[in-house]
Design a protein around this motif. Sequence first.
Motif, PDB file in Angstrom:
ATOM      1  N   CYS A  94      -1.371  -0.892  -4.065  1.00  0.00           N
ATOM      2  CA  CYS A  94      -2.822  -0.897  -4.246  1.00  0.00           C
ATOM      3  C   CYS A  94      -3.327   0.531  -4.391  1.00  0.00           C
ATOM      4  O   CYS A  94      -2.811   1.474  -3.770  1.00  0.00           O
ATOM      5  N   LYS A  95      -4.361   0.679  -5.189  1.00  0.00           N
ATOM      6  CA  LYS A  95      -4.928   2.002  -5.436  1.00  0.00           C
ATOM      7  C   LYS A  95      -6.223   2.254  -4.684  1.00  0.00           C
ATOM      8  O   LYS A  95      -6.972   3.161  -5.040  1.00  0.00           O
ATOM      9  N   ALA A  96      -6.532   1.461  -3.683  1.00  0.00           N
ATOM     10  CA  ALA A  96      -7.718   1.661  -2.854  1.00  0.00           C
ATOM     11  C   ALA A  96      -7.351   1.283  -1.424  1.00  0.00           C
ATOM     12  O   ALA A  96      -7.059   0.126  -1.152  1.00  0.00           O
ATOM     13  N   ILE A  97      -7.350   2.256  -0.517  1.00  0.00           N
ATOM     14  CA  ILE A  97      -7.009   2.051   0.889  1.00  0.00           C
ATOM     15  C   ILE A  97      -8.288   2.190   1.699  1.00  0.00           C
ATOM     16  O   ILE A  97      -8.997   3.194   1.599  1.00  0.00           O
ATOM     17  N   ASP A 129      -7.658  -2.380  -6.291  1.00  0.00           N
ATOM     18  CA  ASP A 129      -7.480  -1.072  -6.920  1.00  0.00           C
ATOM     19  C   ASP A 129      -8.777  -0.286  -6.982  1.00  0.00           C
ATOM     20  O   ASP A 129      -8.789   0.845  -7.482  1.00  0.00           O
ATOM     21  N   SER A 163       0.330   7.675  -7.785  1.00  0.00           N
ATOM     22  CA  SER A 163      -0.540   6.969  -8.727  1.00  0.00           C
ATOM     23  C   SER A 163       0.109   6.718 -10.061  1.00  0.00           C
ATOM     24  O   SER A 163      -0.327   5.913 -10.833  1.00  0.00           O
ATOM     25  N   TYR A 200       0.839  -1.184   0.000  1.00  0.00           N
ATOM     26  CA  TYR A 200       0.000   0.000   0.000  1.00  0.00           C
ATOM     27  C   TYR A 200       0.881   1.244   0.000  1.00  0.00           C
ATOM     28  O   TYR A 200       1.990   1.242   0.581  1.00  0.00           O
ATOM     29  N   LYS A 240     -12.483   6.095  -4.095  1.00  0.00           N
ATOM     30  CA  LYS A 240     -12.637   4.997  -5.044  1.00  0.00           C
ATOM     31  C   LYS A 240     -13.936   4.216  -4.837  1.00  0.00           C
ATOM     32  O   LYS A 240     -14.557   3.773  -5.805  1.00  0.00           O
ATOM     33  N   TYR A 269      -7.593   6.936  -2.372  1.00  0.00           N
ATOM     34  CA  TYR A 269      -6.239   6.815  -2.908  1.00  0.00           C
ATOM     35  C   TYR A 269      -5.608   8.193  -2.899  1.00  0.00           C
ATOM     36  O   TYR A 269      -6.219   9.167  -3.370  1.00  0.00           O
TER      37      TYR A 269
END
Length: 1344
Positions: free
Chosen positions: A1264-1267, A1240, A1174, A1142, A1157, A1168
């Motif tokens: 990862c693009k989604a936390i 993501d 990114s 992450y 997201k 994100y």
Amino acid sequence: MSDRTPRADNPNSVVCNICGIAYTLPEDEIVGNLPNVLLCSHIFCTTCLRSLEFNNVILCPECKSTLPEGGVEGLQVDSRIIGLIYTAKMNKMKSIPAVCLALQTLVKGLMVQVKREKARLLMEIDEAMDRAFTILNRRKGALVAELTNMEQHFPSSRRELGRVEERMRALDTAMQKAKQVGQHPSLESYCDLEQLLETLQASVDVQSFDLKFALNYNLKPYMCSVFQEWVMVTHVVNPNHFYIRHVAEQRACILLSKKINSLCSGERGLFTASDILETGSTVFVKWKEGMWCRATLTELFQRGHLDPVRSCPVPELHRVRVYFQDYGFCKGIALDMNERLRRVDVAGQSEMSRWLPQAIKFDDIVPADLVRGWSAEAQDEFRRVVGSASVEMQVFGQERGALLVDLKKAPMDSGFSNMPMSLREYLVFLELARYIHTQGSRPLQFYLPVFPRTNVELNAVVSHIDTPSHFYIQLVDNMEFLLLTAKLQECYSYDCPSRGTRGEDQDLEVYCPVLDQACVARFDDKVWYRAHVIGIPGGRKVEVQFVDFGNNKILSVNDLRKIKDEFFALPAMAIQCYLADVIPLEEGETWSKACIEKFKSLADQRLVTAVATGKTGDVLFYPISLFLSIKSKDTQAPVVDTTVWDPPLEGLLGESEPAPTSLGQGTPEQDQEIQPYLMLPANLKDLRVRLTHVVSPGSFYVQLLQMDTQLKRVYELLKQEYALTEPQEIEWKADMYCAAYNNGVWERGQLCSPVSLGFIAEVVRCDFGNKVKLHVNNLRPLLPSLVGCLVLECSLSEIRPAGGRSTWTATACDFISYYLTGAMAIMTIKENTEQRPVPVSLYCSNRAGQDVSIADFLVSEGLALKERKTPNTENQPPTPSSDWSVSPRPVSTAPTPPKPAPRTNPSPEKVKTQAYCPPELPHCGRTLMTISAIGEDGLIYAMTHHAGRQFEQLRERLQQHIKTLPRLKPYTWKSVLGCAVMGSDMLWYRGEVLEVIGGHVKVRYVDQGLVENIPVCHVYPTVLCEDIPQLCMPCQLHGVIPVGRTWQWDAVALLKELLLNRCVDMQVMELPEDPLGCLTVQISLDGMTLSRIMVHHQHASVDQAIASTQELVVSSHLDLDDWDIDTEGLEDPEPVPRVFSYPNLPEKGERFRVRIKHLRTPNEVFLYPLDGSSCVESGGESLEEALKRVHDRIDRLAMLSDFAIEAPCLAEYSDGKYYRAKLLGFAGLNPVKILVRHVDFGSDDTLPTHKLRQIPAHLLRFPCKAIKVRVAGFRPPRHNLEKERLSYRPEWSLKAALEMIDLLHSCCTASVTATEPELSVFLYDEDGALVYLPLVEKGLADFD
């Protein structure tokens, strides 16, 4: 000609003679202006001809000729002018690429035209096939119904056939009874042997059957074909006039709607100023946006006219009234011409003629009141019953253009023994309609009662008395009837815990009862009993007779329910009798009222000894002699073995009254202080108690009757304190005492678990012991002075569960709960300890007035066993014992009864049998096997396909062998191994004796693996078909160790759900040394091993020894010493991460730009950071480019085989592309489905295993693009009035989630507030304000 003369500004163009516009060819999406040739050979452009068209007629400007029927599109084009235009266009192109482009355009246009024609032809072919299938299905149904009803034209043959079939059924039943009695003599008490012999020995008189019907072929011609089909009612005028739509034509209706919408699309069908509308014409009406329907004009209203007119020009039309042909109703429409109405041209009328509506009416019924006609109640009831569901329509004929039908509503559950409900019969029963002709049928009925044998004394209860010549008795030694009554309450009572939703009861409702219909009726005591209808007095009332008691009752139809098939198993229990050798004083007179009352006072609801003195011509009436047991002061009444434990009426009256007080003393309510806790008296013997809640023989709750006064005072005080109070906002915690408002009474309770505000709480009733579920608004904090309980938890002493179990069986629990809940009893506490439950002995009074020990009774019924204790011979004299008698409660004042004469039983015969041959074990390797059983110890019993076929043949052989064996005798079972067992399906199987438990034998079916406790009368100590080995093999899973070294009950339940009766792919890993031992196998289910599934559900762990051995085997598969590998210059591979990474977030309090997201709840989102991370690249490639490259060769990636939690993978989305994801768990097992999360995006998805792929190593290097974060500062509202909630988070409303989505569109920054226990952030909008503030202002959230 002048129309082909080029214009001066463009010498290469050819222009129209009317408008002067040049002719052009269509290109791509540009509509061309083609030259059309009229019948008179004059040429004009398409645009001019369409402007000259009026009512599908065009007059040539030069010769006044008209168009053909095809319209403008049906005209031919002038090919010479087309050639000139195309030649001029080709001359403009100077280069070869331009010519190629023109050719490509022409080819593309031709391909598009071919596709359109192909689609049109396919649609027409589908429509023609649908029409053909519909016609064929209707014809097929008519022919089948015609053949089915052919027998109606042979009334004499049907009567004779019924007589023959009835005789055959009687003989078949008699033969089956005779076989069972011959094999099991204990069944003689359940059948009349004399009547059985009379039926079998009766000769068949061929002359008694009229066989001349075979020559009677006088058939009446069919007036109409009777057939059934499924329809939907679209509109109801009245029960004799409604409209339907065939379910089989559902697709045709969809095509019709699409066709109408296509005819009304664009500018087609628009009215012009010269159009005139007439009543009766068909138009298209816009029902709602995007949906057009056909309708017929019924009324036209012209501007300036009050009355409707027959015809009217379109510009003067004000409003219309139309009739929707496909739905059957009318509606007035205020006109917005060409917006709500479209005209139907000739082609549209021919297209619409294929779908014709059909008016329907009921056959053979008329309104109840012929003068007033159909009432509004009849119409409303008809609409309510039919609803929007499909119903079965039975067509009888046709009358004046309308079909004569009957509609039948199908039952929701096919397991109930009732035919579909006829709407005709239902309306007639409600007295909203009546038949023109009479209707009649005979429904299914109960079996006749089992009549007692002549001159045999039986214990019975007189259940109902009309006169001494007409009364009913009920035998009391039938345990099946007692269990059936308990099952009735479980299936039909609303408050039963095992019962489902209230909607299930609607499927059991009786809408239209008929005479002699079997049903279940609710008596005045709110208990359900079996009954049958004997009369219909009207007014939604029915008269029923309770078949197990004999009494009649007039009830509302709401108190009737349909009876399930399982409750037909037992015959009616009420036996109709009359007193033998007794008649009224005066011959021909009826019994006097005084005589009847005297007989009722002597025998009604009393335990008697009944003796059948003979038979009469009427098999339903039996002459009976009754004997009453009379008590004496000096002798003790004999013990009567009965299972009815209700206390006598005198005892109930005495217990309900308070004890009298001595003179000069006040009442207990005035002198004694309130005592909230239970205080046991000094004398712990012979305590009179009331059982309030029964769980099992090892746990039940009682109230001391001497504490009733204290209990009454507590309840009065609770009512005074809490009757006028309001609900309070209190945080209810576990074990907190409360005052609970239950069924209109304030009681003391204790919470079982913590409860949030606005939810349901589970509360233990302190003074009764059972649990109830109440809303928190019905709870109040309990005063400290009232905390306590007046109930005692007890257990029966000196007994233990039967069957070798450590827990009580469900049968024992249900049995004692049904009979003891609410009963009065006498209790002796064996040992007063602080531990609960307290061991006690319990005695209940039966109808004979005897106190029966509940523990001894459970032992006599085989539901419990005596504790193994050494008898104390010094302090207790020896008493004779019997395994089948119930010991009475010892009474010190009564004299010792005389000892009964010793019973002589024949000594059991010694027998010894060998075990069956062990099964034939398969070879190691893969094979397909069927799982036949799962043992309680987790053993899996499997059977090969060859063994399955052999089992079917073996079962037939066993039934033939068992007929040749002698009658069963008492045997000793110590040396018996192999045996024959009668299963629940009354067929014989091979078995193996495991253990002898009282009167039962624990056996294992050697060919299936099942283990059951079987009565000894159903086990035969002999070995059958010993040449055939056992057909099933016990198996154990390879590579796993159960938790606790033994499979737990929940693991066994999972194995049964996954494997039972399933054909699986099994790999035999190891054969046992003992032929009767267990195979070590590996089972695969949908590509996943069963061992891994059990490990995932934490029912087992991996055997490390076997796992390491497997790794050694795999690693040593290739011998690398024989390879000449040059490793010079090779670099060490980079370590491949096994989980996703992450991006790093800024420090706490620092704001940073983010992108939302995904939103799960208003305070749980996936975001994100937009800080440049990114655009992270790996090896000069972005994540999107890497995913695109992987997707192009997705077929090369292997399917996912390791399903560890949090494991990375590639998951297929709904768009057909694969994205990065991680595993969250198993969502289903049959078939296997995996819950994944797209890392993501943040969204979750449930996918089958074939949509998961192994992820390449280079995709794991991208973060990862989604936390997942928690939005801090607010929480769900305490008082949420919104009805629509999130299903997975019911504390949040749907409105709050939608509002949060709108607010997050403007969110641009965030700051971290906490990282433990979960990541929390503040979200800010563009102005720097917290994003959740509008939610709090609107009451959709609260500040945290």
